[in-house]
Scaffold this motif. Structure first.
Motif, PDB file in Angstrom:
ATOM      1  N   ALA A  51       0.835  -1.211   0.000  1.00  0.00           N
ATOM      2  CA  ALA A  51       0.000   0.000   0.000  1.00  0.00           C
ATOM      3  C   ALA A  51       0.868   1.259   0.000  1.00  0.00           C
ATOM      4  O   ALA A  51       0.549   2.241  -0.666  1.00  0.00           O
ATOM      5  CB  ALA A  51      -0.937  -0.007   1.201  1.00  0.00           C
ATOM      6  N   ALA A  52       1.971   1.225   0.731  1.00  0.00           N
ATOM      7  CA  ALA A  52       2.877   2.380   0.769  1.00  0.00           C
ATOM      8  C   ALA A  52       3.556   2.571  -0.581  1.00  0.00           C
ATOM      9  O   ALA A  52       3.770   3.705  -1.026  1.00  0.00           O
ATOM     10  CB  ALA A  52       3.914   2.202   1.874  1.00  0.00           C
ATOM     11  N   ARG A  53       3.888   1.492  -1.254  1.00  0.00           N
ATOM     12  CA  ARG A  53       4.462   1.605  -2.603  1.00  0.00           C
ATOM     13  C   ARG A  53       3.461   2.246  -3.559  1.00  0.00           C
ATOM     14  O   ARG A  53       3.812   3.122  -4.337  1.00  0.00           O
ATOM     15  CB  ARG A  53       4.855   0.226  -3.132  1.00  0.00           C
ATOM     16  N   ARG A  54       2.206   1.795  -3.495  1.00  0.00           N
ATOM     17  CA  ARG A  54       1.168   2.353  -4.367  1.00  0.00           C
ATOM     18  C   ARG A  54       0.937   3.837  -4.088  1.00  0.00           C
ATOM     19  O   ARG A  54       0.611   4.605  -4.981  1.00  0.00           O
ATOM     20  CB  ARG A  54      -0.140   1.584  -4.204  1.00  0.00           C
ATOM     21  N   ALA A  55       1.104   4.244  -2.814  1.00  0.00           N
ATOM     22  CA  ALA A  55       0.907   5.648  -2.436  1.00  0.00           C
ATOM     23  C   ALA A  55       2.074   6.526  -2.873  1.00  0.00           C
ATOM     24  O   ALA A  55       1.973   7.745  -2.848  1.00  0.00           O
ATOM     25  CB  ALA A  55       0.704   5.766  -0.929  1.00  0.00           C
ATOM     26  N   GLY A  56       3.187   5.916  -3.265  1.00  0.00           N
ATOM     27  CA  GLY A  56       4.343   6.681  -3.744  1.00  0.00           C
ATOM     28  C   GLY A  56       5.052   7.451  -2.638  1.00  0.00           C
ATOM     29  O   GLY A  56       5.540   8.558  -2.869  1.00  0.00           O
ATOM     30  N   ILE A  57       5.137   6.873  -1.451  1.00  0.00           N
ATOM     31  CA  ILE A  57       5.783   7.548  -0.334  1.00  0.00           C
ATOM     32  C   ILE A  57       7.295   7.585  -0.569  1.00  0.00           C
ATOM     33  O   ILE A  57       7.918   6.550  -0.794  1.00  0.00           O
ATOM     34  CB  ILE A  57       5.463   6.843   1.002  1.00  0.00           C
ATOM     35  N   PRO A  58       7.899   8.773  -0.505  1.00  0.00           N
ATOM     36  CA  PRO A  58       9.344   8.881  -0.749  1.00  0.00           C
ATOM     37  C   PRO A  58      10.151   8.503   0.494  1.00  0.00           C
ATOM     38  O   PRO A  58       9.627   8.497   1.613  1.00  0.00           O
ATOM     39  CB  PRO A  58       9.530  10.359  -1.075  1.00  0.00           C
ATOM     40  N   THR A  59      11.424   8.217   0.295  1.00  0.00           N
ATOM     41  CA  THR A  59      12.307   7.987   1.436  1.00  0.00           C
ATOM     42  C   THR A  59      12.569   9.328   2.119  1.00  0.00           C
ATOM     43  O   THR A  59      12.411  10.383   1.516  1.00  0.00           O
ATOM     44  CB  THR A  59      13.647   7.364   0.996  1.00  0.00           C
ATOM     45  N   GLY A  60      12.956   9.274   3.369  1.00  0.00           N
ATOM     46  CA  GLY A  60      13.216  10.497   4.112  1.00  0.00           C
ATOM     47  C   GLY A  60      14.252  10.268   5.189  1.00  0.00           C
ATOM     48  O   GLY A  60      14.716   9.150   5.407  1.00  0.00           O
ATOM     49  N   SER A  61      14.618  11.335   5.887  1.00  0.00           N
ATOM     50  CA  SER A  61      15.593  11.218   6.971  1.00  0.00           C
ATOM     51  C   SER A  61      14.913  10.758   8.258  1.00  0.00           C
ATOM     52  O   SER A  61      15.539  10.152   9.115  1.00  0.00           O
ATOM     53  CB  SER A  61      16.284  12.560   7.199  1.00  0.00           C
ATOM     54  N   HIS A  62      13.611  11.045   8.386  1.00  0.00           N
ATOM     55  CA  HIS A  62      12.865  10.665   9.589  1.00  0.00           C
ATOM     56  C   HIS A  62      11.388  10.577   9.233  1.00  0.00           C
ATOM     57  O   HIS A  62      10.885  11.380   8.457  1.00  0.00           O
ATOM     58  CB  HIS A  62      13.076  11.710  10.692  1.00  0.00           C
ATOM     59  N   ILE A  63      10.694   9.567   9.791  1.00  0.00           N
ATOM     60  CA  ILE A  63       9.250   9.477   9.576  1.00  0.00           C
ATOM     61  C   ILE A  63       8.545   9.361  10.925  1.00  0.00           C
ATOM     62  O   ILE A  63       9.117   8.867  11.901  1.00  0.00           O
ATOM     63  CB  ILE A  63       8.842   8.312   8.651  1.00  0.00           C
ATOM     64  N   THR A  64       7.306   9.841  10.953  1.00  0.00           N
ATOM     65  CA  THR A  64       6.456   9.724  12.135  1.00  0.00           C
ATOM     66  C   THR A  64       5.235   8.911  11.720  1.00  0.00           C
ATOM     67  O   THR A  64       4.606   9.208  10.707  1.00  0.00           O
ATOM     68  CB  THR A  64       6.023  11.113  12.630  1.00  0.00           C
ATOM     69  N   VAL A  65       4.915   7.878  12.506  1.00  0.00           N
ATOM     70  CA  VAL A  65       3.845   6.954  12.151  1.00  0.00           C
ATOM     71  C   VAL A  65       2.802   6.915  13.263  1.00  0.00           C
ATOM     72  O   VAL A  65       3.138   6.795  14.442  1.00  0.00           O
ATOM     73  CB  VAL A  65       4.409   5.534  11.924  1.00  0.00           C
ATOM     74  N   THR A  66       1.527   7.021  12.878  1.00  0.00           N
ATOM     75  CA  THR A  66       0.406   6.897  13.812  1.00  0.00           C
ATOM     76  C   THR A  66      -0.593   5.918  13.224  1.00  0.00           C
ATOM     77  O   THR A  66      -0.980   6.044  12.063  1.00  0.00           O
ATOM     78  CB  THR A  66      -0.294   8.253  14.041  1.00  0.00           C
ATOM     79  N   LEU A  67      -1.010   4.931  14.024  1.00  0.00           N
ATOM     80  CA  LEU A  67      -2.026   3.973  13.608  1.00  0.00           C
ATOM     81  C   LEU A  67      -3.386   4.488  14.049  1.00  0.00           C
ATOM     82  O   LEU A  67      -3.559   4.880  15.205  1.00  0.00           O
ATOM     83  CB  LEU A  67      -1.751   2.603  14.232  1.00  0.00           C
ATOM     84  N   HIS A  68      -4.361   4.504  13.144  1.00  0.00           N
ATOM     85  CA  HIS A  68      -5.724   4.934  13.429  1.00  0.00           C
ATOM     86  C   HIS A  68      -6.666   3.756  13.220  1.00  0.00           C
ATOM     87  O   HIS A  68      -6.484   2.976  12.275  1.00  0.00           O
ATOM     88  CB  HIS A  68      -6.146   6.075  12.493  1.00  0.00           C
ATOM     89  N   TYR A  69      -7.687   3.659  14.094  1.00  0.00           N
ATOM     90  CA  TYR A  69      -8.676   2.592  13.970  1.00  0.00           C
ATOM     91  C   TYR A  69     -10.064   3.169  14.179  1.00  0.00           C
ATOM     92  O   TYR A  69     -10.343   3.782  15.211  1.00  0.00           O
ATOM     93  CB  TYR A  69      -8.395   1.497  14.997  1.00  0.00           C
ATOM     94  N   ALA A  70     -10.923   2.993  13.186  1.00  0.00           N
ATOM     95  CA  ALA A  70     -12.338   3.359  13.292  1.00  0.00           C
ATOM     96  C   ALA A  70     -13.111   2.047  13.373  1.00  0.00           C
ATOM     97  O   ALA A  70     -13.298   1.370  12.358  1.00  0.00           O
ATOM     98  CB  ALA A  70     -12.772   4.172  12.082  1.00  0.00           C
ATOM     99  N   PRO A  71     -13.543   1.642  14.584  1.00  0.00           N
ATOM    100  CA  PRO A  71     -14.175   0.326  14.744  1.00  0.00           C
ATOM    101  C   PRO A  71     -15.609   0.251  14.236  1.00  0.00           C
ATOM    102  O   PRO A  71     -16.153  -0.835  14.094  1.00  0.00           O
ATOM    103  CB  PRO A  71     -14.124   0.090  16.252  1.00  0.00           C
ATOM    104  N   GLY A  72     -16.249   1.386  13.989  1.00  0.00           N
ATOM    105  CA  GLY A  72     -17.621   1.361  13.479  1.00  0.00           C
ATOM    106  C   GLY A  72     -18.679   1.256  14.548  1.00  0.00           C
ATOM    107  O   GLY A  72     -19.857   1.096  14.249  1.00  0.00           O
ATOM    108  N   ASP A  73     -18.277   1.350  15.813  1.00  0.00           N
ATOM    109  CA  ASP A  73     -19.247   1.339  16.912  1.00  0.00           C
ATOM    110  C   ASP A  73     -18.700   2.156  18.079  1.00  0.00           C
ATOM    111  O   ASP A  73     -17.640   2.758  17.973  1.00  0.00           O
ATOM    112  CB  ASP A  73     -19.588  -0.094  17.348  1.00  0.00           C
ATOM    113  N   ASN A  74     -19.412   2.175  19.184  1.00  0.00           N
ATOM    114  CA  ASN A  74     -19.016   3.000  20.336  1.00  0.00           C
ATOM    115  C   ASN A  74     -18.555   2.185  21.540  1.00  0.00           C
ATOM    116  O   ASN A  74     -18.537   2.702  22.657  1.00  0.00           O
ATOM    117  CB  ASN A  74     -20.173   3.915  20.743  1.00  0.00           C
ATOM    118  N   ARG A  75     -18.203   0.920  21.328  1.00  0.00           N
ATOM    119  CA  ARG A  75     -17.720   0.118  22.462  1.00  0.00           C
ATOM    120  C   ARG A  75     -16.394   0.665  22.981  1.00  0.00           C
ATOM    121  O   ARG A  75     -15.617   1.269  22.231  1.00  0.00           O
ATOM    122  CB  ARG A  75     -17.527  -1.327  22.033  1.00  0.00           C
ATOM    123  N   ARG A  76     -16.131   0.427  24.258  1.00  0.00           N
ATOM    124  CA  ARG A  76     -14.858   0.885  24.835  1.00  0.00           C
ATOM    125  C   ARG A  76     -13.721  -0.008  24.353  1.00  0.00           C
ATOM    126  O   ARG A  76     -13.855  -1.223  24.275  1.00  0.00           O
ATOM    127  CB  ARG A  76     -14.927   0.805  26.363  1.00  0.00           C
TER     128      ARG A  76
END
Length: 139
Positions: A51-76
């Motif tokens: 998926a990252a290859r398809r997005a064309g993400i370039p190389t860099g000196s530093h990257i910051t990564v955050t994982l997001h999750y939308a579960p589709g409900d309001n459970r804790r």
């Protein structure tokens, strides 16, 4: 100085049981057999790398990564249960010391010198289930 560029990359989700909903492949609460866990880790690594290859993400000196999750409900849910999925996804973005693994090589390694990993974020509410990475690349 150049401003960092932001990208979004989908992370593959899996069904825990036949006919069940799509969920993050790995969790701190899972008790998988080591081979099942390895298979799920491989699915994440290859899915994120491609998926990252398809997005064309370039190389860099530093990257910051955050994982997001939308579960589709309001459970804790606890954000820290998603950390194994985040780790496998970050491994797909860095080459690391393992030369046999063909990572994307956005950065040389996933150590703090090259990559910052934020705690996963959960977006509660009705809607479609989705799991994605937000990647910020500094040139």
């Amino acid at each position: 100085m150049n401003a960092p560029r932001r990208f979004e990359v989908d992370v593959p989700m899996m069904r825990r049981r036949k006919g069940g909903p799509l969920e993050p492949p790995l969790s701190e609460n899972d008790r998988w057999h080591h081979m099942q866990r390895a298979q799920r880790t491989t699915v994440i690594r290859y899915g994120v790398r491609d998926a990252a290859r398809r997005a064309g993400i370039p190389t860099g000196s530093h990257i910051t990564v955050t994982l997001h999750y939308a579960p589709g409900d309001n459970r804790r849910r606890d954000e820290d249960n998603l950390v194994p999925t985040l780790k496998a996804a970050c491994d797909a973005l860095a080459r690391g010391r393992n030369r046999q693994w063909i990572g994307l090589e956005l950065v040389p390694d996933d150590t703090p010198k090259y990559m910052k990993k934020h705690m996963p974020v959960i977006h509660p509410g009705k809607g479609e289930r989705r799991l994605w990475l937000e990647i910020e690349v500094r040139p």
